[in-house]
Design a protein around this motif. Structure first.
Motif, PDB file in Angstrom:
ATOM      1  N   SER A   1       8.448   8.604  52.373  1.00  0.00           N
ATOM      2  CA  SER A   1       8.103   9.794  51.607  1.00  0.00           C
ATOM      3  C   SER A   1       6.778   9.542  50.909  1.00  0.00           C
ATOM      4  O   SER A   1       6.360   8.386  50.741  1.00  0.00           O
ATOM      5  CB  SER A   1       9.191  10.082  50.582  1.00  0.00           C
ATOM      6  N   PRO A   2       6.082  10.607  50.463  1.00  0.00           N
ATOM      7  CA  PRO A   2       4.836  10.396  49.713  1.00  0.00           C
ATOM      8  C   PRO A   2       5.024   9.505  48.496  1.00  0.00           C
ATOM      9  O   PRO A   2       4.169   8.681  48.179  1.00  0.00           O
ATOM     10  CB  PRO A   2       4.436  11.818  49.319  1.00  0.00           C
ATOM     11  N   GLU A   3       6.160   9.645  47.805  1.00  0.00           N
ATOM     12  CA  GLU A   3       6.417   8.826  46.619  1.00  0.00           C
ATOM     13  C   GLU A   3       6.616   7.362  46.987  1.00  0.00           C
ATOM     14  O   GLU A   3       6.118   6.464  46.286  1.00  0.00           O
ATOM     15  CB  GLU A   3       7.660   9.355  45.886  1.00  0.00           C
ATOM     16  N   GLU A   4       7.319   7.114  48.091  1.00  0.00           N
ATOM     17  CA  GLU A   4       7.519   5.736  48.547  1.00  0.00           C
ATOM     18  C   GLU A   4       6.186   5.107  48.957  1.00  0.00           C
ATOM     19  O   GLU A   4       5.904   3.946  48.642  1.00  0.00           O
ATOM     20  CB  GLU A   4       8.498   5.708  49.709  1.00  0.00           C
ATOM     21  N   LEU A   5       5.381   5.881  49.670  1.00  0.00           N
ATOM     22  CA  LEU A   5       4.069   5.380  50.084  1.00  0.00           C
ATOM     23  C   LEU A   5       3.206   5.038  48.881  1.00  0.00           C
ATOM     24  O   LEU A   5       2.566   3.980  48.834  1.00  0.00           O
ATOM     25  CB  LEU A   5       3.377   6.425  50.953  1.00  0.00           C
TER      26      LEU A   5
ATOM     27  N   PRO B   1      -2.689   7.990  49.165  1.00  0.00           N
ATOM     28  CA  PRO B   1      -2.789   8.103  47.700  1.00  0.00           C
ATOM     29  C   PRO B   1      -4.191   7.842  47.137  1.00  0.00           C
ATOM     30  O   PRO B   1      -4.365   7.786  45.926  1.00  0.00           O
ATOM     31  CB  PRO B   1      -1.797   7.036  47.205  1.00  0.00           C
ATOM     32  N   ALA B   2      -5.180   7.645  48.027  1.00  0.00           N
ATOM     33  CA  ALA B   2      -6.602   7.552  47.654  1.00  0.00           C
ATOM     34  C   ALA B   2      -6.980   6.247  46.983  1.00  0.00           C
ATOM     35  O   ALA B   2      -7.977   6.195  46.258  1.00  0.00           O
ATOM     36  CB  ALA B   2      -7.022   8.738  46.778  1.00  0.00           C
ATOM     37  N   ARG B   3      -6.260   5.178  47.237  1.00  0.00           N
ATOM     38  CA  ARG B   3      -6.627   3.901  46.606  1.00  0.00           C
ATOM     39  C   ARG B   3      -7.957   3.369  47.145  1.00  0.00           C
ATOM     40  O   ARG B   3      -8.781   2.883  46.365  1.00  0.00           O
ATOM     41  CB  ARG B   3      -5.535   2.871  46.823  1.00  0.00           C
TER      42      ARG B   3
ATOM     43  N   HIS C   1      -0.161  18.015  51.893  1.00  0.00           N
ATOM     44  CA  HIS C   1      -0.364  18.582  50.557  1.00  0.00           C
ATOM     45  C   HIS C   1       0.310  17.708  49.494  1.00  0.00           C
ATOM     46  O   HIS C   1      -0.228  17.516  48.400  1.00  0.00           O
ATOM     47  CB  HIS C   1       0.216  20.005  50.488  1.00  0.00           C
ATOM     48  N   GLU C   2       1.467  17.172  49.822  1.00  0.00           N
ATOM     49  CA  GLU C   2       2.205  16.361  48.853  1.00  0.00           C
ATOM     50  C   GLU C   2       1.479  15.057  48.531  1.00  0.00           C
ATOM     51  O   GLU C   2       1.386  14.648  47.372  1.00  0.00           O
ATOM     52  CB  GLU C   2       3.611  16.049  49.387  1.00  0.00           C
TER      53      GLU C   2
END
Length: 214
Positions: free
Chosen positions: A14-18, A55-57, A77-78
């Motif tokens: 998921s986006p949050e896990e990533l 996440p743009a790191r 989008h998420e």
């Protein structure tokens, strides 16, 4: 099948896990790779586009080390919502703009980018020839695109692999990624796209293709 469907099928994250993984286990990788990008491309400023930015790191590290205006491009989008939060925490909202788009249909003018980067996204691209052509259209004459994947150093690779191997399916995911885009396959698709001016870097930093538009 779009790149995002490939990503979801292979990673299941998921986006949050990533975001959690990127901001913990993988965090040491991004400053190292950002420095390598700037040294190897000899580019320090202008318009920079990070493809498959997540996440743009890496985007954030490039902003901190260079004098860029940056676009963080991802299909989700998420994940871009999460990227905006990470960018804001670093007070970089004025320099980094998240963009939701697929890599094979990029919403940028031709000859507009001073630098294009992508870490690991290449292993999810469904149509490499089409995507390479899209990238080549956007990069300025004399500028470069730095595409590939890796951990920056052999030590970082060992450390992260050791931490990640306990996660379900990690080794299977890596095998699938490499199976989708081997060095030979990437070189063939660059040739099919009519791109001849590039160098291959295959060392402890990973596997990277540095394309120059002459």
């Amino acid at each position: 099948m779009e790149s995002r469907q490939i990503h979801e099928k292979i990673t299941h994250d998921s986006p949050e896990e990533l975001d959690d993984i990127v901001n913990s286990i993988f965090m040491p990788v991004y400053p190292v790779i950002a420095r390598q990008v700037l040294e190897r491309t000899r580019c320090r400023g202008g318009i920079c586009i990070d493809l498959g930015s997540g996440p743009a790191r890496l985007t954030i590290e490039l902003a901190r080390m260079g004098r860029f205006s940056l676009y963080a491009v991802d299909f989700s989008h998420e994940i871009n919502r999460i990227a905006r939060k990470n960018i804001a925490r670093k007070n970089l909202s004025g320099r980094i703009l998240p963009v939701t788009a697929d890599v094979s249909n990029l919403p940028f003018a031709g000859n507009s980018a001073d630098l294009i980067v992508s870490r690991s996204s290449i292993f999810f691209w469904e149509n490499l020839k089409e995507t390479f052509s899209a990238i080549y259209r956007i990069v300025k004459p004399g500028a470069k695109a730095y595409l590939g994947g890796g951990f920056g150093t052999a030590e970082l690779k060992r450390s992260i692999t050791e931490q990640m191997k306990h996660r379900d399916g990690w080794e299977e995911k890596i095998a699938r990624r490499l199976g989708r885009a081997s060095m030979e396959n990437i070189r063939q698709e660059l040739d099919n796209a009519g791109i001849r001016d590039y160098t291959v870097i295959h060392d402890d930093s990973g596997l990277w293709f540095c394309i120059e538009k002459r």
